[in-house]
Every structure is written in structure tokens, then in C-alpha cells.
Design an enzyme around this catalytic site. Structure first.
Site, PDB file in Angstrom:
ATOM      1  N   LYS A  68       0.739  -1.275   0.085  1.00  0.00           N
ATOM      2  CA  LYS A  68      -0.016  -0.077  -0.112  1.00  0.00           C
ATOM      3  C   LYS A  68       0.703   1.234   0.108  1.00  0.00           C
ATOM      4  O   LYS A  68       0.524   2.426  -0.582  1.00  0.00           O
ATOM      5  CB  LYS A  68      -1.101  -0.107   1.105  1.00  0.00           C
ATOM      6  CG  LYS A  68      -1.891  -1.175   1.045  1.00  0.00           C
ATOM      7  CD  LYS A  68      -2.653  -1.243   2.350  1.00  0.00           C
ATOM      8  CE  LYS A  68      -3.628  -2.308   2.341  1.00  0.00           C
ATOM      9  NZ  LYS A  68      -4.481  -2.589   3.628  1.00  0.00           N
ATOM     10  N   VAL A 251      -0.010  -8.247   7.143  1.00  0.00           N
ATOM     11  CA  VAL A 251      -0.778  -9.426   7.677  1.00  0.00           C
ATOM     12  C   VAL A 251      -0.049 -10.752   7.209  1.00  0.00           C
ATOM     13  O   VAL A 251       0.081 -11.963   8.021  1.00  0.00           O
ATOM     14  CB  VAL A 251      -2.098  -9.798   7.752  1.00  0.00           C
ATOM     15  CG1 VAL A 251      -3.018  -8.654   8.169  1.00  0.00           C
ATOM     16  CG2 VAL A 251      -2.713 -10.027   6.126  1.00  0.00           C
TER      17      VAL A 251
HETATM   18  N1  GLU Z   1      -4.376  -8.746   1.307  1.00  0.00           N
HETATM   19  C1  GLU Z   1      -4.844  -8.329   2.593  1.00  0.00           C
HETATM   20  C2  GLU Z   1      -6.363  -7.904   2.741  1.00  0.00           C
HETATM   21  O1  GLU Z   1      -6.816  -7.127   1.742  1.00  0.00           O
HETATM   22  C3  GLU Z   1      -3.906  -7.370   3.006  1.00  0.00           C
HETATM   23  C4  GLU Z   1      -4.187  -6.939   4.452  1.00  0.00           C
HETATM   24  C5  GLU Z   1      -2.936  -6.557   5.436  1.00  0.00           C
HETATM   25  O2  GLU Z   1      -1.825  -6.918   5.228  1.00  0.00           O
HETATM   26  O3  GLU Z   1      -3.214  -5.289   6.016  1.00  0.00           O
HETATM   27  O4  GLU Z   1      -6.942  -8.251   3.633  1.00  0.00           O
END
Ligand code: GLU
Length: 300
Positions: A68, A251
Site C-alpha cells: 500500500k 498481515v
Molecule cells: N491482502 C490483505 C487484505 O486485503 C492485506 C491486509 C494487510 O496486510 O493488512 O486483507
């Protein structure tokens, strides 16, 4: 100094090690539950590009939310600050990363670029004009990698369990915040989250965000401000007190941290209840104290 930093990284391993057993690997994306909670990797890159690593620093894992940061930088670079912040706010949400966290004032849009809803909005902006290949290639180039593979199993697993992100996308479509269709956005987003890196790549990426000339100083300032206030989910406040440098976790168990003299990439998949890698957080608190990294540390 060489010896000292090597020893320091080893000492951070020792400090973090016992905390691995206290967390839980993420399981809401079923494939992530196969991660080995015993793994721990730490990489540190100095301002002049020397890399120090210890533990499982060659093990590649999915970077998840850490991508992100690059959605934000890429969108700022291509569309500029006004457009980006007409789509997302710059406020900590205090909510779980999966919450839509649509803030009502002054205009309805997601609270920040790091909660899923905010990242999905920026991802849809990017996907309206660029292919996933172009986006990934640009990130690979920034960290001097020829390419960056995507973990298909994690991608497929998340795709099959993406009800929460689908709900956010429906809400965002209602609010007319999407610039690409929902399916294209979701696919681009989940594949980007499933990019594979090891902690050495993460440290290089942290270094590039901090020092690479391709990043404009203004965009770096925006990124670091938001990493500091919102980068560690709703654990960002405590992390700011205990560690005090811009960081972003995912995560999958990865974490990057940016400081003028030292940049970090860490991996330990067992998470605390807020979704941050517990052992990585402990290692960063150690580094911050030993190297006096906290941005507000003014004592002599
Ligand atoms: N792909 C994960 C989701 O959208 C990313 C979440 C994260 O790492 O916070 O749930």
C-alpha cells in the site's frame, strides 16, 4: 562499526526470538495459515547501502499491506496530491484494517490510504491506466530486482475469501470513488498484496522509499507522515511511542521501517491482536533504543 551492526542485528534476533510464540499467524486468508511461526528474518540497510541480515532473511513471503506504500507513491507520482487526497483522507481510522472506515466529513471517502478501503480506491485509480505488470515492474526497478514474482496460491486463497474487500468495493462504487471496475480493482489489489519478497528486498524497498531520487521529497514526506500515523493498523499510536519511526506492516508478517541512517525489513509471521508481527515489533523497539532512532528523541 561493521562488527557493531552485525552484532546488533544478531542481538535483535535474540531479543525478538521468544516473542514468536506469543502471536498467531493470519488465518482469514487460509493460505497464510501455513506460514511457519518459528521463522524470523531481519535485514538492515545503512544509508550508504550496506546490508546486514540475520535469520530467515532469504525466505520469500507475501508483502500484503506493505504494498500500500507503493500504491500511494505511484498514485502521487502519476496523479499528484490533489487528486489522491480527493479520494482518500489522511486520518488514522482507529478501526481494523478491513473496516470500510468511510469518514463522513468533509467529504465521504476512506480514512487513509492504508486501510483496505483507501488502498482499494488508489488501486482502482492506478488500474484505470496502468497494467499490473507495469506497476510491479516499476516497483521491481525501484529496488533493483529484475522481476517480482506473485504467490499464486496466496492470491487464489485470498481471492476466494475476499468478502470483506468485496463489501468495501460495493460501498466505494456507491460513493463513486472507483476509477476501474470492481473486479479489475480487486484482482489488481490481491495480486499486488501477493508479491513475494524476502527481508533483504524489504530493506532495499525501505531504503528506496527513503533515499531513491525517483521519489520526490514531497511524496516521501507524505508517505512517511502516513506511515508514522497509520502504518501499523490501530496499533500505530503505541508503536509511535515505543519505536517512533515511520513503519508499515502486513498481515503476512512483514514490516518495513524508515530512518535517515538505517532502513529495515523484517519478517516473523506470528501477529499480535492488531495484525502486526509481534517479534518484528519487538526487534524494532530494540533497534530504536540501541540506535536512538525515535524521531522525537532529543536527549543527549
Ligand atoms: N491482502 C490483505 C487484505 O486485503 C492485506 C491486509 C494487510 O496486510 O493488512 O486483507
Amino acid at each position: 562499526m561493521e562488527q557493531t551492526l552485525e552484532t546488533l542485528v544478531e542481538n535483535a534476533m535474540t531479543i525478538a526470538e521468544p516473542w514468536k510464540k506469543n502471536g498467531q499467524v493470519a488465518s482469514y486468508i487460509p493460505e497464510l495459515s501455513n506460514a511457519d511461526p518459528k521463522q524470523l528474518g531481519i535485514s538492515l540497510m545503512t544509508k550508504d547501502g550496506r546490508l546486514y541480515s540475520a535469520g530467515d532473511s532469504d525466505y520469500a513471503f507475501t508483502i500484503q499491506s506493505i504494498v500500500k506504500c507503493y500504491f500511494l507513491l505511484f498514485a502521487l507520482d502519476k496523479w499528484g496530491e490533489d487528486i489522491v487526497f480527493s479520494l482518500v483522507h489522511m486520518e488514522p481510522s482507529g478501526a481494523s484494517f478491513q473496516s470500510p472506515a468511510i469518514t463522513p466529513l468533509p467529504q465521504i471517502r476512506p480514512a487513509n490510504p492504508f486501510i483496505n478501503a483507501g488502498a482499494l480506491v488508489l488501486c482502482s485509480l492506478i488500474a484505470s491506466t496502468y497494467s499490473l505488470e507495469e506497476f510491479v515492474e516499476s516497483l521491481a526497478q525501484l529496488i533493483s530486482r529484475e522481476d517480482l514474482p506473485i504467490d499464486r496460491a496466496v492470491y487464489q486463497s485470498e481471492y476466494a475469501h475476499s468478502q470483506a474487500n468485496r463489501q468495501s468495493l460495493n460501498k466505494l462504487a456507491e460513493l463513486e470513488l472507483l476509477r476501474a471496475d470492481r473486479e479489475t480493482t480487486l484482482d489488481f489489489y490481491i495480486k499486488s498484496c501477493a508479491i513475494l519478497m524476502d527481508t533483504k528486498d524489504l530493506a532495499r524497498m525501505a531504503w528506496a522509499f527513503k533515499h531513491h531520487e525517483a521519489i520526490s521529497p514531497r511524496h516521501r514526506l507524505i508517505l512517511e507522515s502516513l506511515m508514522f500515523t497509520c502504518g501499523m493498523y490501530n496499533g500505530s499510536g503505541e508503536y509511535a511511542v515505543r519505536v517512533g519511526i515511520p513503519s508499515k506492516s502486513g498481515v503476512g508478517g512483514g514490516l518495513i521501517a524508515l530512518h535517515d541512517d538505517y532502513c529495515f525489513g523484517l519478517y516473523a509471521p506470528a501477529l499480535d491482536p492488531k495484525g502486526n508481527s509481534l517479534a518484528a515489533r519487538k526487534a524494532m523497539a530494540f533497534f530504536s533504543e540501541e540506535l536512538r532512532l525515535h524521531v522525537f528523541d532529543r536527549t543527549d
